[in-house]
Design a protein around this motif. Sequence first.
Motif, PDB file in Angstrom:
ATOM      1  N   THR A  76      33.857   6.712   6.405  1.00 12.32           N
ATOM      2  CA  THR A  76      32.959   5.771   5.555  1.00 12.32           C
ATOM      3  C   THR A  76      31.267   5.940   5.584  1.00 12.32           C
ATOM      4  O   THR A  76      31.202   5.833   5.045  1.00 12.32           O
ATOM      5  CB  THR A  76      33.844   4.528   4.944  1.00 12.32           C
ATOM      6  OG1 THR A  76      33.897   3.940   6.215  1.00 12.32           O
ATOM      7  CG2 THR A  76      34.384   4.449   4.131  1.00 12.32           C
TER       8      THR A  76
ATOM      9  N   VAL B 219      33.750   4.197  -1.576  1.00  8.13           N
ATOM     10  CA  VAL B 219      33.174   3.162  -0.552  1.00  8.13           C
ATOM     11  C   VAL B 219      32.709   2.007  -1.447  1.00  8.13           C
ATOM     12  O   VAL B 219      32.682   0.796  -0.980  1.00  8.13           O
ATOM     13  CB  VAL B 219      32.185   4.082  -0.569  1.00  8.13           C
ATOM     14  CG1 VAL B 219      30.966   3.048   1.160  1.00  8.13           C
ATOM     15  CG2 VAL B 219      32.061   5.197   1.072  1.00  8.13           C
ATOM     16  N   TYR B 220      32.502   2.363  -2.420  1.00 11.06           N
ATOM     17  CA  TYR B 220      32.241   0.708  -2.957  1.00 11.06           C
ATOM     18  C   TYR B 220      33.102   0.096  -3.252  1.00 11.06           C
ATOM     19  O   TYR B 220      32.996  -1.252  -2.876  1.00 11.06           O
ATOM     20  CB  TYR B 220      31.858   0.801  -5.321  1.00 11.06           C
ATOM     21  CG  TYR B 220      30.065   1.450  -4.768  1.00 11.06           C
ATOM     22  CD1 TYR B 220      29.102   0.364  -4.234  1.00 11.06           C
ATOM     23  CD2 TYR B 220      29.347   3.125  -5.948  1.00 11.06           C
ATOM     24  CE1 TYR B 220      27.412   0.931  -5.120  1.00 11.06           C
ATOM     25  CE2 TYR B 220      28.113   2.761  -5.948  1.00 11.06           C
ATOM     26  CZ  TYR B 220      27.536   2.318  -5.578  1.00 11.06           C
ATOM     27  OH  TYR B 220      26.141   2.448  -4.859  1.00 11.06           O
TER      28      TYR B 220
ATOM     29  N   ILE C 280      38.748   9.265   5.904  1.00  8.47           N
ATOM     30  CA  ILE C 280      39.034   8.551   6.166  1.00  8.47           C
ATOM     31  C   ILE C 280      40.255   7.807   7.337  1.00  8.47           C
ATOM     32  O   ILE C 280      41.464   8.939   6.726  1.00  8.47           O
ATOM     33  CB  ILE C 280      38.976   6.927   5.573  1.00  8.47           C
ATOM     34  CG1 ILE C 280      40.075   7.287   4.238  1.00  8.47           C
ATOM     35  CG2 ILE C 280      37.236   7.037   4.377  1.00  8.47           C
ATOM     36  CD1 ILE C 280      40.194   6.023   3.671  1.00  8.47           C
TER      37      ILE C 280
ATOM     38  N   THR D 253      41.631   1.554   4.358  1.00  9.43           N
ATOM     39  CA  THR D 253      41.765   0.470   3.633  1.00  9.43           C
ATOM     40  C   THR D 253      42.576   1.023   1.565  1.00  9.43           C
ATOM     41  O   THR D 253      42.949  -0.197   1.584  1.00  9.43           O
ATOM     42  CB  THR D 253      40.458   1.804   2.584  1.00  9.43           C
ATOM     43  OG1 THR D 253      38.884   1.838   3.710  1.00  9.43           O
ATOM     44  CG2 THR D 253      39.393   1.068   1.089  1.00  9.43           C
TER      45      THR D 253
ATOM     46  N   LEU E 147      27.415  -0.203   4.032  1.00  6.91           N
ATOM     47  CA  LEU E 147      28.612   0.571   2.942  1.00  6.91           C
ATOM     48  C   LEU E 147      27.803   0.828   1.283  1.00  6.91           C
ATOM     49  O   LEU E 147      28.123   1.747   1.152  1.00  6.91           O
ATOM     50  CB  LEU E 147      29.861   0.057   2.934  1.00  6.91           C
ATOM     51  CG  LEU E 147      30.632   0.448   3.944  1.00  6.91           C
ATOM     52  CD1 LEU E 147      32.367   0.222   3.773  1.00  6.91           C
ATOM     53  CD2 LEU E 147      31.325   1.761   4.880  1.00  6.91           C
TER      54      LEU E 147
ATOM     55  N   ALA F 194      26.759   4.159  -0.630  1.00  9.05           N
ATOM     56  CA  ALA F 194      27.556   4.364  -1.416  1.00  9.05           C
ATOM     57  C   ALA F 194      26.357   4.779  -2.343  1.00  9.05           C
ATOM     58  O   ALA F 194      26.939   5.705  -3.236  1.00  9.05           O
ATOM     59  CB  ALA F 194      28.418   3.505  -1.747  1.00  9.05           C
TER      60      ALA F 194
END
Length: 267
Positions: A27, A115-116, A156, A160, A254, A258
């Motif tokens: 990320t 990423v958000y 990634i 997450t 991040l 993003a």
Amino acid sequence: MEWWAAYLALGAVAGFLGGMFGIGGGTVMVPVLVMLFEAQSFPGEQIMHLALGTAMACIVFTALASLRKHHQHGAVNWGIVRRITPGILLGTALGALSAFSVSPRFLFGFFACFVYFAAAQILLDLRPHAGRDLPGRAGMSAMGVCTGWLSSLVSIGGGTVVIPFLVWCNIPLRQAIGTSSAIGLPIALGGSAGYLLTGLSAGAASLPPHTLGFIYLPALLGLATASMTTAPLGARAAHRLPLGILRKAFALVLLVLASKMLLKALG
């Protein structure tokens, strides 16, 4: 030399964060690699694929370094790793093929949205309550395919997705982080192979020098050298430091990265 310095610095930061949070560092690596590749005037239609492939190849080294440290702390559930790996390998192959078949603009937008989501998950501490046991072989395989596909598509290590899933299945948080770091290895191996093969099929003539498929070797060397040094430090910090404030600061970084990617997707 300035590019080598940039790759080493990026690898050091990504490796530490990957070891600490079990996220693999993609990320952070992908948006910064896009900026570095643009500055070096790489072909615009290949930049996102090169960033994804190079970041995924680097995660191989980050995962090796961080899982070793988590294993020393007894934080890796190897039974889970063995059960989910077959699905992971299939999913990563599908993810690399998906990335190759869609437009760079879609990849920028999809990556930014992911990423958000990751940043919101950290800022709001969106952690599921333990509510069930681990699924059987079929359920773990399905989870592996979905995780591998998404992880390969956005480059990634899978943390997450994997960490909330394991916490939901009554796995303690620190063990979930350690196990996620170990699962990052098959994700990275499968995804790297996918980006290598799809890049080779694209033809070397359309790619910059010193690439192997969609993996840019000079960047990989700098990233891997630094990340293998700092990933164990991050894994050690995960067992010693209060992670709350660090996680929120990381989430803000991040959000900035993003937003930059989303602007690219919007043209």
